[in-house]
Scaffold this motif. Structure first.
Motif, PDB file in Angstrom:
ATOM      1  N   LEU A  88      -6.209   1.455   0.979  1.00  9.45           N
ATOM      2  CA  LEU A  88      -5.300   0.706   1.848  1.00  9.45           C
ATOM      3  C   LEU A  88      -5.756  -0.742   1.996  1.00  9.45           C
ATOM      4  CD1 LEU A  88      -4.658   3.357   4.654  1.00  9.45           C
ATOM      5  CD2 LEU A  88      -3.020   2.571   2.924  1.00  9.45           C
ATOM      6  N   GLN A 109      -5.415  -2.265  -1.866  1.00 17.21           N
ATOM      7  CA  GLN A 109      -4.025  -2.245  -2.335  1.00 17.21           C
ATOM      8  C   GLN A 109      -3.925  -2.460  -3.848  1.00 17.21           C
ATOM      9  OE1 GLN A 109      -1.153  -4.428   0.041  1.00 17.21           O
ATOM     10  NE2 GLN A 109      -2.425  -4.279   1.869  1.00 17.21           N
ATOM     11  N   TRP A 135      -1.210   8.711  -0.566  1.00 22.48           N
ATOM     12  CA  TRP A 135      -1.315   7.844   0.615  1.00 22.48           C
ATOM     13  C   TRP A 135      -0.876   6.405   0.302  1.00 22.48           C
ATOM     14  CZ3 TRP A 135      -5.591  10.644  -1.217  1.00 22.48           C
ATOM     15  CH2 TRP A 135      -6.497   9.936  -2.014  1.00 22.48           C
ATOM     16  N   SER A 136      -0.782   6.058  -0.983  1.00 22.18           N
ATOM     17  CA  SER A 136      -0.293   4.726  -1.351  1.00 22.18           C
ATOM     18  C   SER A 136       1.221   4.683  -1.453  1.00 22.18           C
ATOM     19  CB  SER A 136      -0.911   4.289  -2.684  1.00 22.18           C
ATOM     20  OG  SER A 136      -2.313   4.147  -2.579  1.00 22.18           O
ATOM     21  N   ARG A 153       4.237   4.886   4.213  1.00 20.27           N
ATOM     22  CA  ARG A 153       3.964   3.745   5.088  1.00 20.27           C
ATOM     23  C   ARG A 153       2.477   3.656   5.393  1.00 20.27           C
ATOM     24  NH1 ARG A 153       7.945   5.128   9.849  1.00 20.27           N
ATOM     25  NH2 ARG A 153       6.048   4.483  10.953  1.00 20.27           N
ATOM     26  N   HIS A 154       1.958   2.435   5.392  1.00 25.27           N
ATOM     27  CA  HIS A 154       0.527   2.250   5.594  1.00 25.27           C
ATOM     28  C   HIS A 154       0.060   2.694   6.975  1.00 25.27           C
ATOM     29  CE1 HIS A 154      -0.257  -0.813   2.110  1.00 25.27           C
ATOM     30  NE2 HIS A 154       0.250   0.335   1.702  1.00 25.27           N
TER      31      HIS A 154
END
Length: 306
Positions: free
Chosen positions: A81, A84, A91-92, A95-96
């Motif tokens: 995260l 990036q 998880w990428s 939404r973060h």
């Protein structure tokens, strides 16, 4: 010995029991399944050291190995995260803010699974303290990495010791303290050397990859990048201008096709490769001199070599 299947099952069960919110549980399980595509190296090291120092393999030790893997997964998620630069993990793709929440959940799940195990309270407490102490080292190392202001090999090795190497130390020492109630100093020594070797290997690969993952084009200060820049000649000033932010990627676009040739002519990769091998062979040397049973020494050497 590979206990990845057992560790993965325990981690999956931990998520199902620990995460009550349906979306959180489902997305966390997807993250676990992605992680389980690869061997659970850290959890395996925990179990191996537990066995090495006379611990008997049982469901409680597997639960602790899963707790270690939960923490590693959380840190991997947070690292992606922050950087990036990796679109592959689940998880990428969400939404973060949701991904960050899941990562925090894995941090707390790790502690919960460890403290809920049936080990003696003093050993369980010592293991939890190790988990927290090495995690703090990792956060410090990650901060140094994110600030990206390293200028020397010494500073870079110090960053590795505070980041990836500290997690290997944690995995080995948690298993050791649960088995025998004490920390073995030699465990830290070879785990740190292995961490240095592994990080340098990644650095070499990340300097020869495509632009999205390439450390030079991402202006990331790793040892081989620092060496490459130190060798830059007058007609290669564009490299320094780009890396220091005085020129944009568009400004140096015409030079990009020549970068790989310049890299191959430099001493950056050979030097980093030698430094990597020195750390790795030092790791093996320490293991060879451990006072443990020969079968465990053989398995440990095989694990560290894989």
């Amino acid at each position: 010995m590979d206990w990845s299947a057992e560790i993965g099952q325990a981690l999956t069960e931990g998520v199902k029991q620990g995460f009550q919110q349906p979306n959180l549980r489902q997305q966390a399980l997807e993250c676990v399944q992605y992680k389980l595509q690869n061997r659970c190296m850290f959890g395996n090291l925990t179990l191996l050291h537990y066995n090495m120092y006379q611990g008997e393999l049982e469901s409680e030790s597997i639960q602790v190995a899963a707790a270690v893997e939960a923490l590693i997964l959380a840190l991997d998620m947070i690292d992606d995260l922050q950087d990036q630069d990796n679109d592959s993990p689940p998880w990428s793709k969400i939404r973060h803010d949701l991904a960050l929440n899941i990562a925090l959940g894995f941090v707390f799940l790790s502690q919960h699974m460890l403290l809920q195990s049936d080990f003696e309270p003093d050993r369980k407490s010592a293991a939890a303290a190790l988990l927290n102490a090495q995690s703090l080292h990792t956060v410090s190392g990650q901060m140094t990495d994110l600030l990206n202001n390293i200028e020397s090999e010494e500073q870079y090795i110090e960053m590795i010791l505070g980041k990836s190497a500290s997690l290997l130390v944690m995995a080995c020492q948690v298993g050791t303290v649960l088995a025998c109630g004490e920390i073995k100093p030699e465990t830290r020594e070879y785990a740190e050397q292995l961490g240095i070797a592994a990080q340098l290997k990644n650095d070499i690969l990340d300097l020869t990859g495509n632009e999205r993952k390439n450390d030079f084009w991402n202006r990331k200060r790793t040892l081989p990048v620092l060496l490459l820049l130190a060798e830059a000649k007058d007609d290669e000033a564009w490299m320094l201008d780009y890396f220091e932010g005085r020129a944009s990627l568009e400004d140096v676009q015409e030079q990009a096709p020549h970068f790989q040739d310049r890299l191959e002519r430099s001493g950056a990769i050979p030097y980093a490769s030698v430094r990597m091998r020195v750390a790795y062979y030092r790791c093996l040397e320490i293991v060879e001199n451990l006072s443990i049973d020969a079968p465990y020494k053989r398995v440990l050497l095989q694990t560290l070599s894989s």
